[in-house]
Design a protein around this motif. Structure first.
Motif, PDB file in Angstrom:
ATOM      1  N   GLN A  79      23.527  25.885  19.812  1.00 46.65           N
ATOM      2  CA  GLN A  79      22.703  24.807  20.367  1.00 46.65           C
ATOM      3  C   GLN A  79      23.530  23.533  20.546  1.00 46.65           C
ATOM      4  OE1 GLN A  79      19.553  25.388  21.427  1.00 46.65           O
ATOM      5  NE2 GLN A  79      19.742  23.382  22.374  1.00 46.65           N
ATOM      6  N   LEU A  80      24.410  23.227  19.577  1.00 50.32           N
ATOM      7  CA  LEU A  80      25.290  22.061  19.717  1.00 50.32           C
ATOM      8  C   LEU A  80      26.199  22.208  20.936  1.00 50.32           C
ATOM      9  CD1 LEU A  80      26.337  21.361  16.032  1.00 50.32           C
ATOM     10  CD2 LEU A  80      25.217  19.765  17.583  1.00 50.32           C
ATOM     11  N   ILE A  81      26.713  23.421  21.142  1.00 53.23           N
ATOM     12  CA  ILE A  81      27.602  23.654  22.280  1.00 53.23           C
ATOM     13  C   ILE A  81      26.835  23.492  23.589  1.00 53.23           C
ATOM     14  CG2 ILE A  81      28.983  25.410  23.459  1.00 53.23           C
ATOM     15  CD1 ILE A  81      29.733  26.467  20.655  1.00 53.23           C
ATOM     16  N   VAL A  82      25.639  24.061  23.659  1.00 57.78           N
ATOM     17  CA  VAL A  82      24.836  23.955  24.884  1.00 57.78           C
ATOM     18  C   VAL A  82      24.485  22.499  25.181  1.00 57.78           C
ATOM     19  CG1 VAL A  82      22.576  24.498  25.867  1.00 57.78           C
ATOM     20  CG2 VAL A  82      23.907  26.292  24.765  1.00 57.78           C
ATOM     21  N   ALA A 123      35.275  25.936  23.879  1.00 55.86           N
ATOM     22  CA  ALA A 123      34.434  26.660  22.927  1.00 55.86           C
ATOM     23  C   ALA A 123      33.839  27.886  23.609  1.00 55.86           C
ATOM     24  CB  ALA A 123      33.321  25.761  22.415  1.00 55.86           C
ATOM     25  N   ARG A 124      33.528  28.872  22.787  1.00 56.38           N
ATOM     26  CA  ARG A 124      32.917  30.094  23.288  1.00 56.38           C
ATOM     27  C   ARG A 124      31.402  29.916  23.316  1.00 56.38           C
ATOM     28  NH1 ARG A 124      35.187  35.279  22.623  1.00 56.38           N
ATOM     29  NH2 ARG A 124      36.541  34.351  21.070  1.00 56.38           N
ATOM     30  N   LEU A 125      30.801  30.226  24.459  1.00 49.44           N
ATOM     31  CA  LEU A 125      29.344  30.193  24.603  1.00 49.44           C
ATOM     32  C   LEU A 125      28.940  31.555  25.145  1.00 49.44           C
ATOM     33  CD1 LEU A 125      26.701  28.610  24.475  1.00 49.44           C
ATOM     34  CD2 LEU A 125      27.096  27.900  26.808  1.00 49.44           C
ATOM     35  N   ASP A 126      28.394  32.395  24.272  1.00 47.84           N
ATOM     36  CA  ASP A 126      28.047  33.773  24.601  1.00 47.84           C
ATOM     37  C   ASP A 126      29.303  34.486  25.112  1.00 47.84           C
ATOM     38  OD1 ASP A 126      25.449  33.213  23.805  1.00 47.84           O
ATOM     39  OD2 ASP A 126      24.847  32.622  25.824  1.00 47.84           O
ATOM     40  N   SER A 127      29.339  34.863  26.385  1.00 50.01           N
ATOM     41  CA  SER A 127      30.520  35.570  26.887  1.00 50.01           C
ATOM     42  C   SER A 127      31.382  34.671  27.781  1.00 50.01           C
ATOM     43  CB  SER A 127      30.085  36.806  27.676  1.00 50.01           C
ATOM     44  OG  SER A 127      29.293  36.413  28.781  1.00 50.01           O
ATOM     45  N   PHE A 129      33.204  30.500  28.448  1.00 51.16           N
ATOM     46  CA  PHE A 129      33.885  29.425  27.749  1.00 51.16           C
ATOM     47  C   PHE A 129      33.503  28.100  28.395  1.00 51.16           C
ATOM     48  CE2 PHE A 129      36.388  33.235  27.289  1.00 51.16           C
ATOM     49  CZ  PHE A 129      36.534  33.310  25.924  1.00 51.16           C
ATOM     50  N   VAL A 130      33.285  27.079  27.562  1.00 51.58           N
ATOM     51  CA  VAL A 130      32.879  25.758  28.054  1.00 51.58           C
ATOM     52  C   VAL A 130      33.747  24.685  27.405  1.00 51.58           C
ATOM     53  CG1 VAL A 130      30.493  26.449  28.506  1.00 51.58           C
ATOM     54  CG2 VAL A 130      31.102  25.508  26.288  1.00 51.58           C
ATOM     55  N   LEU A 131      33.718  23.496  27.999  1.00 50.39           N
ATOM     56  CA  LEU A 131      34.456  22.353  27.467  1.00 50.39           C
ATOM     57  C   LEU A 131      33.540  21.549  26.558  1.00 50.39           C
ATOM     58  CD1 LEU A 131      36.151  21.168  30.772  1.00 50.39           C
ATOM     59  CD2 LEU A 131      37.134  22.612  28.999  1.00 50.39           C
ATOM     60  N   LEU A 132      34.089  21.088  25.432  1.00 50.85           N
ATOM     61  CA  LEU A 132      33.341  20.254  24.482  1.00 50.85           C
ATOM     62  C   LEU A 132      34.135  18.990  24.188  1.00 50.85           C
ATOM     63  CD1 LEU A 132      32.006  22.549  21.615  1.00 50.85           C
ATOM     64  CD2 LEU A 132      30.706  21.377  23.349  1.00 50.85           C
ATOM     65  N   PRO A 133      33.459  17.865  23.974  1.00 47.99           N
ATOM     66  CA  PRO A 133      34.174  16.651  23.562  1.00 47.99           C
ATOM     67  C   PRO A 133      34.587  16.735  22.090  1.00 47.99           C
ATOM     68  CG  PRO A 133      31.824  16.218  23.769  1.00 47.99           C
ATOM     69  CD  PRO A 133      32.048  17.618  24.239  1.00 47.99           C
ATOM     70  N   ARG A 139      31.232  19.252  13.769  1.00 42.95           N
ATOM     71  CA  ARG A 139      29.897  19.792  13.455  1.00 42.95           C
ATOM     72  C   ARG A 139      29.782  21.253  13.860  1.00 42.95           C
ATOM     73  NH1 ARG A 139      26.028  15.217  15.823  1.00 42.95           N
ATOM     74  NH2 ARG A 139      26.478  16.534  17.599  1.00 42.95           N
ATOM     75  N   VAL A 140      30.409  21.629  14.988  1.00 42.83           N
ATOM     76  CA  VAL A 140      30.371  23.024  15.418  1.00 42.83           C
ATOM     77  C   VAL A 140      31.195  23.886  14.463  1.00 42.83           C
ATOM     78  CG1 VAL A 140      31.066  24.623  17.250  1.00 42.83           C
ATOM     79  CG2 VAL A 140      29.937  22.482  17.833  1.00 42.83           C
TER      80      VAL A 140
END
Length: 178
Positions: A79-82, A123-127, A129-133, A139-140
């Motif tokens: 949820q934090l990643i999303v 970061a990995r989001l399900d299958s 990959f996304v960018l995170l600050p 926290r993640v």
């Protein structure tokens, strides 16, 4: 029915009627009262099996609770990643190594520089990959350490001066004249 001695003591006035009745009740209880019997071997075996089953049930419940807590932590990390993902824009493919394979994320030049400096992480989001600050990474990580795939902030190589080169195979002698 009282015993004759009790009646004689009552007539003589040596004891009171209430005291005689109390003693009679105690004697009746002593005669007819149930004494704890010694447990048989089969009863001990049944008790032991019951205790073992209760212990197994407690262990299974604890394992299920731990698995539920782990799923909850992973769900919180997801949820934090999303919620905090950075929209990747641009046409440049940023390639990185994960799980023994090369993966890529489409970024622009500014995002590529931020990834290299550690301001952004992958970061990995399900299958996918996304960018995170950087602000969300701690926290993640505390909820799911495997979610962060690429983080250059901790990978900064130490670059020393040329004088700190200490490989004995290529030692430069002190008396070398150029």
């Amino acid at each position: 029915m009282r015993n004759p001695l009790q009646e004689q003591l009552l007539k003589a006035g040596l004891v009171k009627k209430g005291k005689v009745a109390e003693i009679a009740r105690e004697q009746t209880k002593a005669r007819h009262g149930k004494q704890p019997t010694a447990k048989t071997e089969s009863q001990r075996e049944v008790e032991r099996v019951r205790q073992e089953k209760a212990e197994r049930d407690r262990a299974l419940a604890q394992a299920r609770n731990e698995e539920a807590r782990e799923r909850e932590r992973r769900s919180q990390a997801r949820q934090l990643i999303v919620d905090n993902q950075v929209k990747s824009t641009g046409e440049r493919a940023y390639r990185f190594d994960v799980d023994g394979g090369i993966r890529s994320v489409v970024v622009d030049d500014a995002q590529a520089r931020q990834l290299a400096s550690g301001a952004l992480v992958i970061a990995r989001l399900d299958s996918s990959f996304v960018l995170l600050p950087r602000a969300v990474v701690a926290r993640v990580r505390e909820r799911d350490p495997q979610a962060i795939v690429l983080d250059h902030a901790g990978d900064t190589p130490v670059q020393g001066a040329d004088d700190d080169y200490d490989d004995p195979k290529y030692a430069v002698p002190d008396d070398l004249v150029w």
